[in-house]
Design a protein around this motif. Structure first.
Motif, PDB file in Angstrom:
ATOM      1  N   UNK A  45       7.398   0.113 -10.045  1.00 41.01           N
ATOM      2  CA  UNK A  45       6.299  -0.752  -9.882  1.00 41.01           C
ATOM      3  C   UNK A  45       5.446  -0.751 -11.126  1.00 41.01           C
ATOM      4  N   UNK A  46       4.921  -1.851 -11.729  1.00 41.02           N
ATOM      5  CA  UNK A  46       4.232  -1.800 -12.784  1.00 41.02           C
ATOM      6  C   UNK A  46       2.469  -1.771 -12.807  1.00 41.02           C
ATOM      7  N   UNK A  47       2.099  -2.314 -11.504  1.00 42.91           N
ATOM      8  CA  UNK A  47       0.930  -2.647 -11.361  1.00 42.91           C
ATOM      9  C   UNK A  47       0.305  -1.989 -10.148  1.00 42.91           C
ATOM     10  N   UNK A  48      -0.794  -0.901 -10.529  1.00 48.90           N
ATOM     11  CA  UNK A  48      -1.465  -0.191  -9.503  1.00 48.90           C
ATOM     12  C   UNK A  48      -2.933  -0.284  -9.831  1.00 48.90           C
ATOM     13  N   UNK A  49      -3.598  -0.042  -8.545  1.00 50.20           N
ATOM     14  CA  UNK A  49      -4.958   0.161  -8.394  1.00 50.20           C
ATOM     15  C   UNK A  49      -5.402   1.636  -8.771  1.00 50.20           C
ATOM     16  N   UNK A  50      -6.718   1.742  -8.745  1.00 46.75           N
ATOM     17  CA  UNK A  50      -7.015   3.371  -9.086  1.00 46.75           C
ATOM     18  C   UNK A  50      -7.157   4.067  -7.794  1.00 46.75           C
ATOM     19  N   UNK A  51      -6.793   3.525  -6.737  1.00 53.07           N
ATOM     20  CA  UNK A  51      -6.900   4.650  -5.522  1.00 53.07           C
ATOM     21  C   UNK A  51      -8.113   4.632  -4.660  1.00 53.07           C
ATOM     22  N   UNK A  52      -7.837   4.632  -3.413  1.00 46.76           N
ATOM     23  CA  UNK A  52      -9.204   5.139  -2.719  1.00 46.76           C
ATOM     24  C   UNK A  52      -8.959   6.011  -1.516  1.00 46.76           C
ATOM     25  N   UNK A  53      -9.842   6.859  -1.380  1.00 46.96           N
ATOM     26  CA  UNK A  53      -9.585   8.068  -0.360  1.00 46.96           C
ATOM     27  C   UNK A  53      -9.771   7.850   0.840  1.00 46.96           C
ATOM     28  N   UNK A  54      -8.903   8.153   1.720  1.00 45.36           N
ATOM     29  CA  UNK A  54      -8.993   8.226   3.159  1.00 45.36           C
ATOM     30  C   UNK A  54      -8.884   9.517   3.721  1.00 45.36           C
ATOM     31  N   UNK A  98      -3.054   0.652  -3.994  1.00 43.42           N
ATOM     32  CA  UNK A  98      -2.416  -0.762  -3.995  1.00 43.42           C
ATOM     33  C   UNK A  98      -1.685  -1.012  -4.955  1.00 43.42           C
ATOM     34  N   UNK A  99      -0.493  -1.786  -4.765  1.00 43.35           N
ATOM     35  CA  UNK A  99       0.584  -2.058  -5.763  1.00 43.35           C
ATOM     36  C   UNK A  99       1.109  -3.475  -5.823  1.00 43.35           C
ATOM     37  N   UNK A 100       1.571  -4.014  -6.775  1.00 46.03           N
ATOM     38  CA  UNK A 100       2.072  -5.489  -7.077  1.00 46.03           C
ATOM     39  C   UNK A 100       2.926  -5.440  -7.944  1.00 46.03           C
ATOM     40  N   UNK A 101       4.038  -6.176  -7.668  1.00 48.11           N
ATOM     41  CA  UNK A 101       5.123  -6.458  -8.626  1.00 48.11           C
ATOM     42  C   UNK A 101       6.461  -7.366  -8.206  1.00 48.11           C
ATOM     43  N   UNK A 102       7.132  -7.845  -8.695  1.00 48.28           N
ATOM     44  CA  UNK A 102       8.357  -8.350  -8.280  1.00 48.28           C
ATOM     45  C   UNK A 102       8.741  -7.770  -7.072  1.00 48.28           C
ATOM     46  N   UNK A 103       9.134  -8.533  -6.312  1.00 51.93           N
ATOM     47  CA  UNK A 103       9.967  -7.896  -5.007  1.00 51.93           C
ATOM     48  C   UNK A 103      11.002  -7.301  -5.101  1.00 51.93           C
ATOM     49  N   UNK A 121       0.765  -1.285  -0.134  1.00 48.62           N
ATOM     50  CA  UNK A 121      -0.026  -0.061   0.070  1.00 48.62           C
ATOM     51  C   UNK A 121       0.798   1.177  -0.041  1.00 48.62           C
ATOM     52  N   UNK A 122       0.448   2.031  -0.659  1.00 45.04           N
ATOM     53  CA  UNK A 122       1.155   3.539  -0.902  1.00 45.04           C
ATOM     54  C   UNK A 122      -0.119   4.495  -0.673  1.00 45.04           C
ATOM     55  N   UNK A 123       0.474   5.644  -0.519  1.00 43.72           N
ATOM     56  CA  UNK A 123      -0.504   6.938  -0.115  1.00 43.72           C
ATOM     57  C   UNK A 123       0.149   8.037  -0.601  1.00 43.72           C
ATOM     58  N   UNK A 124      -0.722   9.039  -1.205  1.00 38.74           N
ATOM     59  CA  UNK A 124      -0.137  10.479  -1.503  1.00 38.74           C
ATOM     60  C   UNK A 124      -1.342  11.456  -1.222  1.00 38.74           C
TER      61      UNK A 124
END
Length: 121
Positions: free
Chosen positions: A108-117, A95-100, A36-39
């Protein structure tokens, strides 16, 4: 490739809790990590938590003891349980996923669209 779909964001008062979910379109391989990342507005994106295939986890110092990353392998779903939320946790969470071995936000190549908190004081 893998598609990632986040859910679970929302608005909460300080001290409250939220659980984010990230559904992956396929099983995650043992060589892959999820995280998980956040901005926040006007700030750089930062890594919040990471999970390796064999349950090893890493956390941003400011969320240690408050956030927990977990995964349901049967559902191919990653979670982020966020407790004792603070206004400074307000951000778009991705959310993100890729080779460790290349699990760096610039690679990182694969990201979700994001969800606001949003956490209000």
């Amino acid at each position: 490739q893998v598609q990632l779909v986040e859910s679970g964001g929302g608005s909460v008062q300080a001290g409250g809790s939220l659980r984010l979910s990230c559904a992956a379109s396929r099983s995650i391989y043992s060589s892959e990590c999820m995280g998980w990342f956040r901005q926040a507005p006007g700030k750089e994106r930062e890594e919040v938590a990471r999970r390796y295939h064999y349950d090893t986890t890493n956390y941003l110092d400011s969320v240690k003891g408050r956030f927990t990353i977990s995964k349901d392998n049967a559902k191919n779903t990653l979670y982020l349980q966020m407790n004792s939320l603070k206004p400074e946790d307000t951000a778009m969470y991705y959310c993100a996923a890729d080779l460790c071995r290349s699990f760096d936000q610039n690679l990182i190549r694969y990201w979700g669209q994001g969800t606001q908190v949003t956490v209000s004081s």
